[in-house]
Design an enzyme around this catalytic site. Structure first.
Site, PDB file in Angstrom:
ATOM      1  N   CYS A 172       0.809  -1.220   0.000  1.00 11.16           N
ATOM      2  CA  CYS A 172       0.000   0.000   0.000  1.00 11.16           C
ATOM      3  C   CYS A 172       0.840   1.268   0.000  1.00 11.16           C
ATOM      4  CB  CYS A 172      -0.953  -0.020   1.185  1.00 11.16           C
ATOM      5  SG  CYS A 172      -1.941  -1.541   1.234  1.00 11.16           S
ATOM      6  N   HIS A 185      -2.590   8.050   6.060  1.00 16.99           N
ATOM      7  CA  HIS A 185      -2.807   6.721   5.489  1.00 16.99           C
ATOM      8  C   HIS A 185      -4.182   6.240   5.930  1.00 16.99           C
ATOM      9  CE1 HIS A 185      -1.758   2.982   3.629  1.00 16.99           C
ATOM     10  NE2 HIS A 185      -1.945   2.301   4.742  1.00 16.99           N
ATOM     11  N   GLU A 208      -0.742   5.360  13.528  1.00 13.57           N
ATOM     12  CA  GLU A 208      -0.440   6.581  12.771  1.00 13.57           C
ATOM     13  C   GLU A 208      -0.641   7.825  13.641  1.00 13.57           C
ATOM     14  OE1 GLU A 208      -2.519   6.988   9.063  1.00 13.57           O
ATOM     15  OE2 GLU A 208      -1.237   8.645   8.411  1.00 13.57           O
ATOM     16  N   LYS A 229      -9.559   8.036   2.438  1.00 16.20           N
ATOM     17  CA  LYS A 229     -10.010   6.645   2.255  1.00 16.20           C
ATOM     18  C   LYS A 229     -11.408   6.445   2.834  1.00 16.20           C
ATOM     19  CE  LYS A 229      -5.434   4.373   2.205  1.00 16.20           C
ATOM     20  NZ  LYS A 229      -4.535   5.503   2.487  1.00 16.20           N
ATOM     21  N   HIS A 234      -9.814   1.776   0.357  1.00 19.64           N
ATOM     22  CA  HIS A 234      -8.353   1.662   0.313  1.00 19.64           C
ATOM     23  C   HIS A 234      -7.936   1.109  -1.058  1.00 19.64           C
ATOM     24  CE1 HIS A 234      -4.305   1.221   1.300  1.00 19.64           C
ATOM     25  NE2 HIS A 234      -4.357   0.420   2.345  1.00 19.64           N
ATOM     26  N   PHE A 273       1.878  -3.283   3.897  1.00 19.34           N
ATOM     27  CA  PHE A 273       2.287  -4.596   4.390  1.00 19.34           C
ATOM     28  C   PHE A 273       3.767  -4.811   4.020  1.00 19.34           C
ATOM     29  CE2 PHE A 273      -2.109  -6.938   4.194  1.00 19.34           C
ATOM     30  CZ  PHE A 273      -2.530  -6.188   5.278  1.00 19.34           C
TER      31      PHE A 273
END
Length: 413
Positions: free
Chosen positions: A164, A304, A315, A336, A341, A400
């Site tokens: 991502c 994010h 975050e 998002k 996402h 990831f």
């Protein structure tokens, strides 16, 4: 080459909010959700029935039929966005040194639809029926390759796959290529089309997705205490990066400057973020250092913010660690919440959201933030867009594998 500066001269996007930058931005600031029940296949047997589909995307608007058939959907989305961005930047085809024009496009997964289709054909009809175009369609560098061929860009041509964070890392690589004098112009960003039966099933099996099947539009709710996972989306966000003096000489319109990039690794876990956000914080700090900015000179952060229980808290902690007392004053929103996402494409469309924020002095909201999580206690611009003077904006992308990429944009003065 230290003084070579990077500006943005073109943008193109296909998102769940529409197949253009204008539709994307209008959807964001009107607090519209692009999330709905999946229509491209029957998702009723799945634990999750919804996602962020690009429903209005018609490849025929952008790509000749024969060429489109030789592309997976992720490459089609990338090509459509690249064509919009290239037209937007005003660079005449052939009117540049092709060897100093490059492509750096990210994707987390690549051609998943093609992989599924051809595997099914293999099982049902045998190996002789597998398409000769399988590999060129599914490979992660297919989008970058097609874009390079379309526009005749003969310089650096790479695909970045950092889950991502792919588009964020791609933009960082593009900036570095221009700064070191290798390239004058780069088509960059990200594309993803993993909203497929296998993609949906696999993310659902990880318990990574929201299961709010009774109300898909409210499912992506970053920083809300009732969030239960992210919403799988698809799309592409492509930008044209140019060296400032190169763009100035040709009289290009310049949207914003890219002044800082920072990339790091958590080096901790393949799927879980560092609980304290240490790797994310180091990426943000690295971007600030690269931009030669103090923490209080950032006026907006596009988070994010995936709507996962662990990620949003991590975050938030990372932002606090980097920005200290200023963190409470900096608006932080997650777009998002409206798009879902988009995995490896998310950094591309969120970079565009930052540029539009700089242009319009309007903060896109975090929709569905109805009941803030006590552990997420920053200003997330809840529910509705807000006017604010924004001179510098930061975009965060984490993936990831522990990948972290942050990019900072500034108004051109």
């Amino acid at each position: 080459m230290a003084d070579r500066r990077v500006v943005i001269t073109g943008m193109g996007a296909v998102t769940p909010l529409g197949a253009s930058v204008t539709e994307f931005w209008d959807g964001l600031i009107s607090s519209r959700s692009g999330i709905a029940t999946v229509t491209r296949f029957d998702a009723s047997p799945f634990d999750v029935h919804f996602g962020g589909e690009c429903r209005t995307f018609d490849p025929a608007r952008f790509i000749e039929h024969r060429a489109a058939k030789r592309m997976d959907r992720f490459a089609q989305l990338a090509m459509a966005s690249a064509k919009m961005a290239f037209e937007d930047c005003g660079l005449p085809r052939g009117g540049f040194d092709a060897t100093r024009a490059g492509v750096v496009v990210g994707t987390g997964i690549g051609g998943l639809t093609e992989l599924e289709d051809q595997h099914l054909r293999l099982l049902e009809k045998g190996p002789s029926k597998v398409s000769a175009f399988t590999i060129p369609k599914l490979m992660a560098n297919a989008a970058a390759g097609h874009i390079s061929i379309e526009f005749g860009f003969q310089g650096m041509n790479t695909a970045v796959a950092t889950a991502c964070a792919s588009a964020g890392n791609a933009m960082a690589d593009a900036v570095m290529a221009i700064r070191r004098g290798q390239l004058d112009v780069v088509i960059t960003g990200g594309s993803e089309a993993a909203l497929t039966p296998l993609g949906l099933a696999a993310f659902a099996a990880m318990k990574a997705l929201s299961t709010r099947n009774d109300n898909p539009a409210a499912a992506s709710r970053p920083f809300d205490k009732d969030r239960d996972g992210f919403v799988l989306g698809e799309g592409a966000g492509i930008l044209i990066f140019e060296e400032l003096e190169y763009a100035r000489r040709r009289g290009a319109r310049m949207y914003a400057e890219v002044i800082g990039v920072g990339t790091t690794a958590d080096a901790g876990d393949m799927v879980q973020p560092d609980p304290g956000g240490a790797g994310a914080a180091r990426a943000m700090q690295a971007a600030l250092s690269d931009a030669r900015l103090n923490a209080d000179e950032i006026h907006y952060i596009n988070a994010h913010g995936t709507s996962t229980p662990l990620g949003d808290v991590a975050e938030t902690r990372a932002v606090k660690a980097v920005f200290g007392a200023a963190a409470a004053r900096i608006p932080v929103s997650s777009t998002k919440s409206a798009t879902g996402h988009l995995l490896g494409a998310s950094g591309g469309i969120e970079a565009i959201a930052c540029v539009k924020t700089l242009q319009h002095n309007t903060l896109p909201p975090t929709i569905n933030l109805d009941h803030p999580d006590p552990e997420c206690d920053l200003d997330y611009v809840p529910r509705h867009a807000r006017d604010a003077r924004v001179h510098c904006a930061m975009s965060n992308s984490f993936g990831f594998g522990g990948h972290n990429a942050c990019v900072i944009f500034r108004k051109l003065s």
